[in-house]
Design an enzyme around this catalytic site. Sequence first.
Site, PDB file in Angstrom:
ATOM      1  N   GLU A  28       7.377  -1.825  -3.309  1.00 53.72           N
ATOM      2  CA  GLU A  28       7.392  -2.534  -2.026  1.00 53.72           C
ATOM      3  C   GLU A  28       7.673  -4.028  -2.153  1.00 53.72           C
ATOM      4  O   GLU A  28       8.153  -4.647  -1.207  1.00 53.72           O
ATOM      5  CB  GLU A  28       6.052  -2.343  -1.289  1.00 53.72           C
ATOM      6  N   ALA A  39       0.846  -1.198   0.000  1.00 56.50           N
ATOM      7  CA  ALA A  39       0.000   0.000   0.000  1.00 56.50           C
ATOM      8  C   ALA A  39       0.870   1.232   0.000  1.00 56.50           C
ATOM      9  O   ALA A  39       2.068   1.150   0.282  1.00 56.50           O
ATOM     10  CB  ALA A  39      -0.904   0.011   1.236  1.00 56.50           C
TER      11      ALA A  39
END
Lengths: 179, 179
Positions: free
Chosen positions: B96, B76
């Site tokens: 990420e 996120a």
Amino acid sequence: MAKLNEHTTKRTKIYEGKIVDLELHDVQLPDGREGMREVIKHPGAVAILAVDEEGKIVLVNQFRKPLDKVIAELPAGKLEINEDPLVCAKRELAEETGYRANEWSFVTSFYTSPGFADEIIYLYLAKDLEMGTVATDDDEFVDPFVVSIEEAEGMLAESKIHDAKTAYALLYAKCVLSS
Amino acid sequence: MAKLNEHTTKRTKIYEGKIVDLELHDVQLPDGREGMREVIKHPGAVAILAVDEEGKIVLVNQFRKPLDKVIAELPAGKLEINEDPLVCAKRELAEETGYRANEWSFVTSFYTSPGFADEIIYLYLAKDLEMGTVATDDDEFVDPFVVSIEEAEGMLAESKIHDAKTAYALLYAKCVLSS
């Protein structure tokens, strides 16, 4: 997972409010460098998935100042200091909707925004409902109503329901309670 | 639902930060009295439910300062100013986790804490994954890994997964994607 941990070197309280406090935390990052984190402190909250004998769900319309609009949500409310979440859930359901429930069970808990806030929500399932009287907080204006899961899904599609706890609860009602 | 609306008479900015701003809004309540609302302004965020060819889900372990612990969450990240959420989702998944996805679809959006914050999360489903390289933000330390839905449910039970967007996504993966 110690390599991910951040060590706090200083906390500064920026604001102490009615619902939230704001703190700045100076931290030592995992690679040794210095960083800063903004932390919103919140007392935690409860939300109630109240289901009547027809399988319909109790929602409340409420104006939400951060969004500047009314959305429909599960009945919910903040924990008092050291309050048991189940006690809070029973109080909030009665205050916001007038309903009392004879069957209570814990569903789950989750942090709402772990990147910047410590707010946790305890979600309860309430069944075997009885109607009493509504008595909201002094500055709280809510409008309770009952919908079928299908009606609630239509409200989701139209963004009349638009928050995480209510979206989770509707998925839970549809997938777990109905199976 | 005009009877629920609150009219803003004054906005005061208390804090302007890196991730959040804090404002106080003086309001006229529906009954005509005066009230005050604390409002956290946030740029909004994306989260990605990335599912591999075995039906496993990509999560990231991340230290969350407000909780002072590591939890596992969906990949996120925050929206840049005027950024398209899908563009942001593709960037955050790559940064990420290293994964790129060839199939993207929008699942839903929800406000995380509408009582005090305007943060909205756009949730995407990403499939047909390919591994590239990981390149996180300068002060971001995350540890990506892949789990089955059953393993993730065990992590939920142990509070190793403990946030609303990830709890929602796991229920969605189990109930909607698997059906």
